[in-house]
Motif scaffolding. Structure first.
Motif, short mmCIF file in Angstrom:
data_model
loop_
_atom_site.label_atom_id
_atom_site.label_comp_id
_atom_site.label_asym_id
_atom_site.label_seq_id
_atom_site.Cartn_x
_atom_site.Cartn_y
_atom_site.Cartn_z
N THR A 101 2.16 4.43 -8.92
CA THR A 101 1.05 3.97 -9.74
C THR A 101 1.10 4.60 -11.13
OG1 THR A 101 -0.31 5.70 -8.78
CG2 THR A 101 -0.52 3.50 -7.84
N LEU A 102 1.53 5.83 -11.15
CA LEU A 102 1.63 6.52 -12.43
C LEU A 102 2.63 5.84 -13.35
CD1 LEU A 102 1.02 8.73 -14.32
CD2 LEU A 102 2.26 10.32 -12.90
N LEU A 146 -6.02 7.69 -3.70
CA LEU A 146 -4.84 6.88 -3.39
C LEU A 146 -4.16 7.33 -2.10
CD1 LEU A 146 -3.20 6.25 -6.85
CD2 LEU A 146 -5.11 5.14 -5.71
N LEU A 205 0.10 -7.27 -10.03
CA LEU A 205 -0.29 -6.22 -9.08
C LEU A 205 -1.10 -5.14 -9.77
CD1 LEU A 205 -0.24 -4.53 -6.51
CD2 LEU A 205 2.06 -3.77 -7.12
N TYR A 206 -0.74 -4.90 -11.02
CA TYR A 206 -1.41 -3.80 -11.71
C TYR A 206 -2.90 -4.06 -11.95
CZ TYR A 206 -2.30 0.02 -14.88
OH TYR A 206 -2.82 1.15 -15.45
N TRP A 213 -4.53 -9.21 -2.79
CA TRP A 213 -3.30 -9.39 -3.57
C TRP A 213 -2.08 -9.28 -2.65
CZ3 TRP A 213 1.36 -7.40 -4.70
CH2 TRP A 213 2.02 -7.90 -5.83
N LEU A 271 -3.90 11.01 -14.21
CA LEU A 271 -3.17 10.75 -12.98
C LEU A 271 -2.15 11.84 -12.70
CD1 LEU A 271 -2.01 7.11 -12.27
CD2 LEU A 271 -2.76 8.83 -10.67
N ILE A 294 -3.21 8.09 -18.01
CA ILE A 294 -1.98 8.70 -17.53
C ILE A 294 -2.18 10.19 -17.31
CG2 ILE A 294 0.37 9.31 -18.18
CD1 ILE A 294 0.53 6.66 -19.64
N GLY A 301 -3.05 4.85 0.85
CA GLY A 301 -1.68 4.75 1.28
C GLY A 301 -1.48 5.16 2.73
N LEU A 323 0.82 -1.21 0.00
CA LEU A 323 0.00 0.00 0.00
C LEU A 323 0.86 1.26 0.00
CD1 LEU A 323 -2.98 -0.85 2.32
CD2 LEU A 323 -2.57 -1.39 -0.06
N VAL A 362 -4.78 -2.73 -9.00
CA VAL A 362 -4.49 -1.30 -8.97
C VAL A 362 -5.30 -0.57 -10.04
CG1 VAL A 362 -2.71 0.43 -9.46
CG2 VAL A 362 -2.19 -1.50 -7.97
N ALA A 363 -5.36 -1.16 -11.22
CA ALA A 363 -6.11 -0.53 -12.31
C ALA A 363 -7.58 -0.39 -11.93
CB ALA A 363 -5.96 -1.35 -13.58
N ILE A 365 1.59 2.13 -3.53
CA ILE A 365 0.39 2.65 -4.20
C ILE A 365 0.11 4.08 -3.78
CG2 ILE A 365 -2.06 2.25 -4.65
CD1 ILE A 365 -0.06 0.02 -5.47
N GLY A 366 0.29 4.33 -2.49
CA GLY A 366 0.00 5.66 -1.98
C GLY A 366 1.06 6.67 -2.34
N LEU A 399 -8.70 0.08 -9.00
CA LEU A 399 -8.78 1.19 -8.06
C LEU A 399 -8.71 2.52 -8.80
CD1 LEU A 399 -8.99 1.37 -5.01
CD2 LEU A 399 -6.51 1.69 -4.94
N LEU A 400 -7.83 2.58 -9.78
CA LEU A 400 -7.73 3.81 -10.57
C LEU A 400 -9.03 4.08 -11.31
CD1 LEU A 400 -4.13 3.45 -12.06
CD2 LEU A 400 -4.87 4.73 -10.05
N LYS A 422 3.57 9.01 -4.49
CA LYS A 422 3.12 9.99 -5.47
C LYS A 422 3.29 9.52 -6.91
CE LYS A 422 3.35 14.94 -6.31
NZ LYS A 422 3.95 16.21 -5.90
N TRP A 423 4.26 8.67 -7.19
CA TRP A 423 4.58 8.38 -8.59
C TRP A 423 4.46 6.91 -8.98
CZ3 TRP A 423 4.50 12.80 -10.84
CH2 TRP A 423 4.97 13.95 -10.18
N THR A 446 1.34 2.54 -14.53
CA THR A 446 0.38 2.73 -15.62
C THR A 446 1.10 2.93 -16.94
OG1 THR A 446 -1.15 3.75 -14.07
CG2 THR A 446 -1.57 4.10 -16.41
N ALA A 447 2.14 3.74 -16.89
CA ALA A 447 2.91 3.99 -18.11
C ALA A 447 3.55 2.69 -18.61
CB ALA A 447 3.99 5.03 -17.83
#
Lengths: 137, 137
Positions: free
Chosen positions: A43-44, B34, A107-108, B117, B8, B5, B38, A34, A111-112, A37-38, A114-115, A40-41, A47-48
């Motif tokens: 998850t971003l 998030l 994991l993604y 997970w 985010l 992206i 977190g 977690l 996470v996805a 995930i929490g 959640l996004l 700042k960067w 995603t990329a």
DNA sequence: CTGTATCCACAGCGATACTG
DNA sequence: CAGTATCGCTGTGGATACAG
């Protein structure tokens, strides 16, 4: 259901010990996830990279408002946890490619979700906040 | 895919502005969500409340290693975002019940998947970390 | 191009004491 | 019982400069 709670929180024994915070963190694996995930960067960047592997510079361009320091550090953390693979190509100039591992891809998935939830519901959250702050006057 | 992206990360215009960090946070709703996940206690309390509504003292007992301060604050934040409902019963002594809202319950679905997970894969993460730290010698 | 190193500001969180 | 107030530490992240 109770089991999930127990896994999330610190061990109960440590409650007796003063200044127990540092000890507990090591014993809570869920937080390890977690925390990223929490961040700042993380998850971003995931995603990329979920789209396809990218090089350092490409990620930098995709996320123009990240500092070099945090890009490096976040990628290191993701690599350390086994979410990302780092491959160096000994060209001149050298290039480094980052790609999601199997673990990272797995994991993604949650996470996805959640996004997606966040994208779908941020209006509701905004509204709730406004209402709350309004009432607090 | 690119759209996700863009949502985010911070707005691209603000990159030109020096010291743009504060402005961006207000424009990134995904982070709002998030951030809570977190946080150290939010998911834990949501898990507790996902079972059934609880009173302040009960939550305190369920999570013995949370400070009063953080329990209050985390519940306030959850309430502010519309995830939790707070009901005061004017008994003596007064009691306060917290329960998940519809929004909170809907958020908890993807969150629970993430927790699952983490529980299922923390061994792999641990192993990856050990390998990484080992290699760093 | 892909990083490291250093310094610094701020927010999150904990400990403790006090209140209706 | 259910909070609020104050203080201080620590970790995260940003700016900047340097390097292989």
């Amino acid at each position: 259901m109770n089991g999930k709670i127990l896994q999330l929180r610190a061990k109960s024994e440590t409650v007796l010990v003063p200044n127990y915070a540092k000890l507990d963190f090591a014993n809570c694996p869920v937080r390890d996830v977690l925390q990223q995930i929490g961040g700042k960067w993380a998850t971003l960047l995931m995603t990329a990279l979920a789209e396809k592997p990218h090089r350092f510079g490409a990620l930098r361009r995709m996320v123009p408002d990240i500092s070099q320091r945090m890009l490096t550090q976040t990628l290191r953390d993701l690599q350390r946890d086994g979410y990302v693979d780092r491959t160096v190509f000994a060209t001149t100039p050298p290039s480094v490619e980052y790609r999601l591992t199997e673990l990272g891809r797995s994991l993604y998935q949650p996470v996805a979700l959640l996004l997606d939830w966040a994208n779908a519901n941020h209006e509701a959250v905004r509204a709730a906040r406004s209402r709350f702050d309004e009432a607090a006057l």
